[in-house]
Scaffold this motif. Structure first.
Motif, PDB file in Angstrom:
ATOM      1  N   HIS A   1      68.511  56.172  68.374  1.00  0.00           N
ATOM      2  CA  HIS A   1      67.581  57.239  67.997  1.00  0.00           C
ATOM      3  C   HIS A   1      67.294  58.046  69.265  1.00  0.00           C
ATOM      4  CE1 HIS A   1      64.146  59.118  65.888  1.00  0.00           C
ATOM      5  NE2 HIS A   1      63.494  58.971  67.060  1.00  0.00           N
ATOM      6  N   LEU A   2      67.709  59.367  69.286  1.00  0.00           N
ATOM      7  CA  LEU A   2      67.541  60.222  70.468  1.00  0.00           C
ATOM      8  C   LEU A   2      66.509  61.293  70.175  1.00  0.00           C
ATOM      9  CD1 LEU A   2      68.478  61.142  73.321  1.00  0.00           C
ATOM     10  CD2 LEU A   2      70.172  62.604  72.165  1.00  0.00           C
ATOM     11  N   GLU A   3      65.517  61.415  71.103  1.00  0.00           N
ATOM     12  CA  GLU A   3      64.517  62.475  71.002  1.00  0.00           C
ATOM     13  C   GLU A   3      64.523  63.290  72.292  1.00  0.00           C
ATOM     14  OE1 GLU A   3      60.616  61.280  69.886  1.00  0.00           O
ATOM     15  OE2 GLU A   3      61.285  60.236  68.058  1.00  0.00           O
ATOM     16  N   VAL A   4      64.170  64.605  72.154  1.00  0.00           N
ATOM     17  CA  VAL A   4      64.121  65.549  73.290  1.00  0.00           C
ATOM     18  C   VAL A   4      62.719  66.111  73.355  1.00  0.00           C
ATOM     19  CG1 VAL A   4      65.044  67.628  74.335  1.00  0.00           C
ATOM     20  CG2 VAL A   4      66.570  66.089  73.058  1.00  0.00           C
ATOM     21  N   HIS A   5      62.034  65.961  74.534  1.00  0.00           N
ATOM     22  CA  HIS A   5      60.665  66.451  74.727  1.00  0.00           C
ATOM     23  C   HIS A   5      60.633  67.358  75.965  1.00  0.00           C
ATOM     24  CE1 HIS A   5      58.677  63.583  71.884  1.00  0.00           C
ATOM     25  NE2 HIS A   5      59.820  62.888  72.119  1.00  0.00           N
ATOM     26  N   PRO A   6      60.737  68.697  75.771  1.00  0.00           N
ATOM     27  CA  PRO A   6      60.701  69.620  76.930  1.00  0.00           C
ATOM     28  C   PRO A   6      59.367  69.506  77.672  1.00  0.00           C
ATOM     29  CG  PRO A   6      61.509  70.743  74.977  1.00  0.00           C
ATOM     30  CD  PRO A   6      60.960  69.418  74.509  1.00  0.00           C
ATOM     31  N   GLY A   7      59.425  69.403  78.994  1.00  0.00           N
ATOM     32  CA  GLY A   7      58.219  69.361  79.824  1.00  0.00           C
ATOM     33  C   GLY A   7      57.380  68.117  79.602  1.00  0.00           C
ATOM     34  N   GLY A   8      57.948  67.076  78.992  1.00  0.00           N
ATOM     35  CA  GLY A   8      57.196  65.849  78.763  1.00  0.00           C
ATOM     36  C   GLY A   8      56.191  65.957  77.642  1.00  0.00           C
ATOM     37  N   GLN A   9      56.302  66.982  76.754  1.00  0.00           N
ATOM     38  CA  GLN A   9      55.356  67.139  75.655  1.00  0.00           C
ATOM     39  C   GLN A   9      55.497  65.965  74.670  1.00  0.00           C
ATOM     40  OE1 GLN A   9      56.085  70.981  73.913  1.00  0.00           O
ATOM     41  NE2 GLN A   9      55.650  72.132  75.801  1.00  0.00           N
TER      42      GLN A   9
END
Length: 348
Positions: A323-331
Motif C-alpha cells: 500500500h503506497l501513499e504520497v503526502h506532499p510536504g508531510g501533510q
C-alpha cells in the motif's frame, strides 16, 4: 473714223500783241486770249446713228474690269481669310449689282452693241461658283457633323475611361482583399504551425524531462497487479475511501526506494502494519505499508532503487500487497500516487 462736230474756232488774236511768245508780260499767239465758249445741249449731245464714236472693247472693259477686279479681290480675299482663319466655308460678300462702266458711257436711250451694254452678272457673285456655294454649305454641315461626332467620341472615350478606371479600381480592391485574406490565412497557418511546433517542442522537452526523471525515480516493486486505486470507496477503509495505491504481489517481493531520500520512520503503524516512510529532498513523504519485513532504519540515506523492505500482509489487509501513499510536504492527507508516479515519468 467718225468724229464729233468740231468746236468753233477761237477768235483771232489782236495784232497789237505781236508774235512774241507769252511770258512775264509777253504774249504768245497760241495761248489766247480766247473767246468764251458756253456749251449747250446741242453742242454736247452725242451723235446718233452709225456715226457715233466707236469705243474699243479693250478700253471699256479695262475700266469695267477695274471695278470687277476690286470686287473679285474683295470676295476671294474675304473667303480665303475666312477659310484660313476658321476653316469654315467661304462667306459670300453682298455687293450692289452695278451696270458695267460701258453702259454708263452709252447712249441716252440705252441702245447699242453688246460691247457697250452693262454686264448682267452681279458683282456679288463674281468669283463664286455654284460648286463653291454648295461646297461651303456642305463644309459647314460636315464641320458641324465632325464636331458632334468628335464630342460623341470624346464622351464615349470618357465613359470608357471611367469604366476602365472603375474596373481597375475593382480589380485592385479585389487583389488587395485577396492579398489581405492570403496574408491572414498565412498568419493563421504560421500561428498554427508555431503553436504546433511549440507544443511538439514542449512535449519533447517534457518527454526528455520525464526520461531524465525516470532515471532518477523507480517503481516501488515489480511483478505486481494494481488492485485498488486512490479515492475508491469501500467499507473496509476506516476513512470510507481508499487513500493510496495497492500493488498486489507475492509475500517477500522486494520493495525499493522510489527516489533518493532519508528514512524518517520504520516500524509498526496499526492498521498499516509494518510501515516505512521515505522523505524526499523536497519534503514529500512516501509511505510503504503492510510490509512483511523492514530493511532500513530511521535516519538512513537511500538512493533510487535501494531495497527498503518486502511485500507482506500485515495490518488491515485481505491479502499480500504494498500500500503506497504520497503526502506532499508531510501533510496528513495524501494525493493520488498514480498521478504522482506518472509526473515522474513512471507508468504503474
Amino acid at each position: 473714223m467718225a468724229s464729233n462736230r468740231p468746236a468753233p474756232e477761237a477768235p483771232f488774236a489782236p495784232s497789237q500783241y505781236g508774235t512774241e511768245t507769252f511770258g512775264y508780260g509777253n504774249y504768245r499767239t497760241d495761248e489766247g486770249p480766247w473767246e468764251e465758249w458756253n456749251p449747250t445741249e446741242d453742242s454736247i449731245r452725242p451723235l446718233r446713228g452709225r456715226h457715233r464714236v466707236a469705243r474699243q472693247r479693250g478700253g471699256g472693259l479695262a475700266r469695267s474690269s477695274t471695278v470687277l477686279g476690286v470686287g473679285v479681290i474683295a470676295a476671294v480675299g474675304a473667303g480665303g481669310m475666312a477659310s484660313a482663319n476658321t476653316g469654315k466655308p467661304p462667306v459670300s460678300i453682298s455687293m450692289p449689282d452695278l451696270p458695267s462702266v460701258g453702259s454708263l458711257l452709252g447712249d441716252g436711250d440705252g441702245a447699242g452693241t453688246e460691247a457697250t451694254k452693262g454686264s448682267a452678272t452681279a458683282l456679288s457673285s463674281v468669283g463664286v461658283t455654284e460648286a463653291d456655294s454648295a461646297e461651303g454649305t456642305t463644309d459647314a454641315g460636315e464641320a458641324l457633323r465632325n464636331r458632334i461626332m468628335a464630342q460623341a467620341e470624346q464622351q464615349q472615350g470618357q465613359a470608357e475611361t471611367k469604366a476602365v478606371a472603375a474596373a481597375v479600381s475593382a480589380a485592385d480592391q479585389e487583389a488587395a482583399d485577396a492579398a489581405a485574406k492570403a496574408e491572414k490565412e498565412a498568419a493563421a497557418r504560421a500561428a498554427a504551425a508555431k503553436e504546433k511546433a511549440e507544443a511538439a517542442a514542449k512535449k519533447k522537452a517534457e518527454e526528455a524531462r520525464l526520461a531524465a526523471l525516470a532515471r532518477q525515480y523507480s517503481l516501488p516493486t515489480s511483478s505486481y497487479t494494481i488492485t485498488s486505486t486512490f479515492g475508491q470507496a469501500g467499507s473496509m477503509w476506516s476513512s470510507g475511501y481508499h487513500t493510496g495505491l495497492d500493488f498486489a504481489a507475492p509475500t517477500g517481493t522486494l520493495i525499493k526506494a522510489v527516489h533518493t531520500g532519508t528514512i524518517t520512520e520504520a516500524g509498526w503503524a496499526g492498521s498499516y502494519g509494518y510501515r516505512t516512510i521515505l522523505t524526499l529532498d523536497d519534503g514529500t513523504e512516501l509511505w510503504f505499508c503492510h510490509q512483511s519485513s523492514i530493511s532500513v532504519s530511521v535516519g538512513q540515506k537511500v538512493n533510487t532503487g535501494d531495497v527498503i523492505g518486502r511485500v507482506g500482509a500485515t495490518g488491515n489487509v485481505t491479502g499480500p500487497h504494498l500500500h503506497l501513499e504520497v503526502h506532499p510536504g508531510g501533510q496528513s492527507s495524501g494525493i493520488d500516487p498514480m498521478a504522482w508516479l506518472r509526473s515522474k515519468g513512471l507508468t504503474p
